[in-house]
Design a protein around this motif. Structure first.
Motif, PDB file in Angstrom:
ATOM      1  N   LYS A  59       0.822  -1.219   0.000  1.00  0.00           N
ATOM      2  CA  LYS A  59       0.000   0.000   0.000  1.00  0.00           C
ATOM      3  C   LYS A  59       0.852   1.263   0.000  1.00  0.00           C
ATOM      4  O   LYS A  59       0.341   2.348  -0.209  1.00  0.00           O
ATOM      5  CB  LYS A  59      -0.929   0.035   1.229  1.00  0.00           C
ATOM      6  CG  LYS A  59      -1.869  -1.146   1.309  1.00  0.00           C
ATOM      7  CD  LYS A  59      -2.740  -1.252   0.089  1.00  0.00           C
ATOM      8  CE  LYS A  59      -3.589  -2.508   0.142  1.00  0.00           C
ATOM      9  NZ  LYS A  59      -4.066  -2.915  -1.159  1.00  0.00           N
ATOM     10  N   HIS A  60       2.159   1.129   0.254  1.00  0.00           N
ATOM     11  CA  HIS A  60       3.054   2.280   0.242  1.00  0.00           C
ATOM     12  C   HIS A  60       3.040   2.834  -1.181  1.00  0.00           C
ATOM     13  O   HIS A  60       3.318   2.119  -2.136  1.00  0.00           O
ATOM     14  CB  HIS A  60       4.460   1.835   0.655  1.00  0.00           C
ATOM     15  CG  HIS A  60       5.377   2.959   0.956  1.00  0.00           C
ATOM     16  ND1 HIS A  60       6.140   3.537  -0.015  1.00  0.00           N
ATOM     17  CD2 HIS A  60       5.645   3.626   2.103  1.00  0.00           C
ATOM     18  CE1 HIS A  60       6.858   4.512   0.517  1.00  0.00           C
ATOM     19  NE2 HIS A  60       6.570   4.583   1.814  1.00  0.00           N
ATOM     20  N   ARG A  61       2.713   4.116  -1.319  1.00  0.00           N
ATOM     21  CA  ARG A  61       2.426   4.683  -2.640  1.00  0.00           C
ATOM     22  C   ARG A  61       3.544   4.508  -3.658  1.00  0.00           C
ATOM     23  O   ARG A  61       3.281   4.164  -4.809  1.00  0.00           O
ATOM     24  CB  ARG A  61       2.022   6.146  -2.497  1.00  0.00           C
ATOM     25  CG  ARG A  61       0.650   6.261  -1.829  1.00  0.00           C
ATOM     26  CD  ARG A  61       0.180   7.674  -1.721  1.00  0.00           C
ATOM     27  NE  ARG A  61       0.978   8.375  -0.700  1.00  0.00           N
ATOM     28  CZ  ARG A  61       0.724   9.595  -0.292  1.00  0.00           C
ATOM     29  NH1 ARG A  61      -0.256  10.285  -0.820  1.00  0.00           N
ATOM     30  NH2 ARG A  61       1.472  10.155   0.636  1.00  0.00           N
ATOM     31  N   SER A  62       4.801   4.719  -3.269  1.00  0.00           N
ATOM     32  CA  SER A  62       5.893   4.577  -4.251  1.00  0.00           C
ATOM     33  C   SER A  62       6.040   3.119  -4.681  1.00  0.00           C
ATOM     34  O   SER A  62       6.358   2.835  -5.833  1.00  0.00           O
ATOM     35  CB  SER A  62       7.208   5.104  -3.686  1.00  0.00           C
ATOM     36  OG  SER A  62       7.649   4.314  -2.616  1.00  0.00           O
ATOM     37  N   ARG A  63       5.784   2.189  -3.783  1.00  0.00           N
ATOM     38  CA  ARG A  63       5.886   0.771  -4.121  1.00  0.00           C
ATOM     39  C   ARG A  63       4.711   0.327  -4.992  1.00  0.00           C
ATOM     40  O   ARG A  63       4.864  -0.523  -5.869  1.00  0.00           O
ATOM     41  CB  ARG A  63       5.976  -0.070  -2.857  1.00  0.00           C
ATOM     42  CG  ARG A  63       7.270   0.194  -2.117  1.00  0.00           C
ATOM     43  CD  ARG A  63       7.244  -0.386  -0.712  1.00  0.00           C
ATOM     44  NE  ARG A  63       8.377   0.084   0.047  1.00  0.00           N
ATOM     45  CZ  ARG A  63       9.550  -0.516   0.095  1.00  0.00           C
ATOM     46  NH1 ARG A  63       9.744  -1.628  -0.570  1.00  0.00           N
ATOM     47  NH2 ARG A  63      10.520  -0.005   0.810  1.00  0.00           N
ATOM     48  N   VAL A  64       3.543   0.907  -4.770  1.00  0.00           N
ATOM     49  CA  VAL A  64       2.374   0.598  -5.598  1.00  0.00           C
ATOM     50  C   VAL A  64       2.645   1.016  -7.040  1.00  0.00           C
ATOM     51  O   VAL A  64       2.300   0.297  -7.981  1.00  0.00           O
ATOM     52  CB  VAL A  64       1.099   1.282  -5.040  1.00  0.00           C
ATOM     53  CG1 VAL A  64      -0.040   1.226  -6.040  1.00  0.00           C
ATOM     54  CG2 VAL A  64       0.690   0.643  -3.718  1.00  0.00           C
ATOM     55  N   PRO A  78       2.010  -2.953  -8.006  1.00  0.00           N
ATOM     56  CA  PRO A  78       0.940  -3.045  -7.013  1.00  0.00           C
ATOM     57  C   PRO A  78       0.609  -4.467  -6.569  1.00  0.00           C
ATOM     58  O   PRO A  78      -0.120  -4.655  -5.605  1.00  0.00           O
ATOM     59  CB  PRO A  78      -0.255  -2.407  -7.722  1.00  0.00           C
ATOM     60  CG  PRO A  78       0.030  -2.569  -9.172  1.00  0.00           C
ATOM     61  CD  PRO A  78       1.528  -2.520  -9.309  1.00  0.00           C
ATOM     62  N   SER A  79       1.171  -5.477  -7.230  1.00  0.00           N
ATOM     63  CA  SER A  79       0.841  -6.855  -6.870  1.00  0.00           C
ATOM     64  C   SER A  79       1.819  -7.453  -5.857  1.00  0.00           C
ATOM     65  O   SER A  79       1.580  -8.565  -5.390  1.00  0.00           O
ATOM     66  CB  SER A  79       0.815  -7.732  -8.127  1.00  0.00           C
ATOM     67  OG  SER A  79       2.120  -7.846  -8.671  1.00  0.00           O
ATOM     68  N   GLN A  80       2.882  -6.735  -5.506  1.00  0.00           N
ATOM     69  CA  GLN A  80       3.848  -7.319  -4.570  1.00  0.00           C
ATOM     70  C   GLN A  80       3.230  -7.458  -3.182  1.00  0.00           C
ATOM     71  O   GLN A  80       2.361  -6.685  -2.794  1.00  0.00           O
ATOM     72  CB  GLN A  80       5.148  -6.521  -4.551  1.00  0.00           C
ATOM     73  CG  GLN A  80       5.016  -5.085  -4.137  1.00  0.00           C
ATOM     74  CD  GLN A  80       6.320  -4.315  -4.303  1.00  0.00           C
ATOM     75  OE1 GLN A  80       7.356  -4.771  -3.832  1.00  0.00           O
ATOM     76  NE2 GLN A  80       6.266  -3.183  -4.951  1.00  0.00           N
ATOM     77  N   PRO A  81       3.669  -8.458  -2.417  1.00  0.00           N
ATOM     78  CA  PRO A  81       3.081  -8.683  -1.091  1.00  0.00           C
ATOM     79  C   PRO A  81       3.382  -7.519  -0.146  1.00  0.00           C
ATOM     80  O   PRO A  81       4.430  -6.876  -0.241  1.00  0.00           O
ATOM     81  CB  PRO A  81       3.743  -9.969  -0.607  1.00  0.00           C
ATOM     82  CG  PRO A  81       4.963 -10.128  -1.438  1.00  0.00           C
ATOM     83  CD  PRO A  81       4.704  -9.427  -2.740  1.00  0.00           C
ATOM     84  N   GLU A  94      17.037  -6.384   6.841  1.00  0.00           N
ATOM     85  CA  GLU A  94      17.283  -5.581   5.646  1.00  0.00           C
ATOM     86  C   GLU A  94      16.070  -4.678   5.417  1.00  0.00           C
ATOM     87  O   GLU A  94      14.966  -5.006   5.856  1.00  0.00           O
ATOM     88  CB  GLU A  94      17.477  -6.483   4.417  1.00  0.00           C
ATOM     89  CG  GLU A  94      18.659  -7.420   4.522  1.00  0.00           C
ATOM     90  CD  GLU A  94      20.005  -6.712   4.513  1.00  0.00           C
ATOM     91  OE1 GLU A  94      20.097  -5.617   3.915  1.00  0.00           O
ATOM     92  OE2 GLU A  94      20.943  -7.239   5.119  1.00  0.00           O
ATOM     93  N   PRO A  95      16.233  -3.554   4.743  1.00  0.00           N
ATOM     94  CA  PRO A  95      15.078  -2.681   4.461  1.00  0.00           C
ATOM     95  C   PRO A  95      14.036  -3.397   3.611  1.00  0.00           C
ATOM     96  O   PRO A  95      14.376  -4.164   2.717  1.00  0.00           O
ATOM     97  CB  PRO A  95      15.688  -1.515   3.683  1.00  0.00           C
ATOM     98  CG  PRO A  95      17.135  -1.538   4.004  1.00  0.00           C
ATOM     99  CD  PRO A  95      17.489  -2.991   4.254  1.00  0.00           C
ATOM    100  N   VAL A  96      12.766  -3.160   3.951  1.00  0.00           N
ATOM    101  CA  VAL A  96      11.657  -3.684   3.136  1.00  0.00           C
ATOM    102  C   VAL A  96      10.766  -2.545   2.703  1.00  0.00           C
ATOM    103  O   VAL A  96      10.707  -1.516   3.312  1.00  0.00           O
ATOM    104  CB  VAL A  96      10.812  -4.753   3.875  1.00  0.00           C
ATOM    105  CG1 VAL A  96      11.632  -5.997   4.108  1.00  0.00           C
ATOM    106  CG2 VAL A  96      10.226  -4.239   5.138  1.00  0.00           C
TER     107      VAL A  96
END
Length: 181
Positions: free
Chosen positions: A44-49, A53-56, A179-181
């Motif tokens: 749901k983190h906007r930059s990751r979406v 958008p399908s990543q866990p 590690e950073p996620v």
């Protein structure tokens, strides 16, 4: 055995850095904090979406140790629980020293599994100039240390409130660093 304590709980229905403190929050297995903008099984983190958008969603529940708030206040920053985006503020648990896969039992029934470190965001500087840099450090070998908390996923539903005990359950060895996620 109690390893630490929850000192505050917070959530926000919108994507804001500050999450208002609550009397309690409800964790939902595989989803996160009920009523929080980051609730869901996919990221749901906007930059990751924007990237995928399908990543866990490995960032369902954000935890910060109250000891960091104290360190920041000694450095001249005015910080309070929830202000840096955390859902759960803790005391007495070395969150940054936990290995990936550690399970934290919060209160009577909620369980979260640590997935990794939170990478400090430039939005912290919008709260107070220099706050992002203050959440970074260097270890003895010169490696970057991210102090802005850890991320986790919910394994068991439950209500969490300030004053609840925290029990740490380490994963089987060998332990790897976060590690950073």
């Amino acid at each position: 055995m109690v390893d630490g304590i929850v000192t505050a709980v917070s959530r926000s229905p919108s994507h804001t850095i500050v999450k208002p403190n609550q009397e309690s929050i409800h964790l939902l297995c595989g989803l996160g904090v009920e009523g929080d903008a980051h609730l869901g099984d996919t990221v749901k983190h906007r930059s990751r979406v924007r990237r995928d958008p399908s990543q866990p969603n490995l960032r369902q529940v954000h935890l910060i140790h109250e000891e960091l708030h104290e360190e920041l206040r000694r450095a001249g920053f005015m910080v309070v629980p929830g202000q840096m985006g955390e859902n759960v503020t803790t005391r007495g648990v070395d969150l940054l020293g936990l290995p990936s896969g550690t399970r934290l039992h919060l209160g009577d029934g909620a369980v979260v599994e640590v997935t990794g470190l939170r990478n400090p965001c430039v939005q912290l500087d919008g709260l107070q100039p220099g706050l992002m840099t203050a959440t970074l450090g260097r270890d003895q070998q010169g490696g970057l240390v991210r102090k802005s908390g850890i991320m986790s996923v919910v394994l068991a539903d439950g209500n969490v409130r300030a004053g609840d005990p925290i029990r740490v359950e380490l994963p089987p060895e060998p332990h790897g660093p976060l590690e950073p996620v």
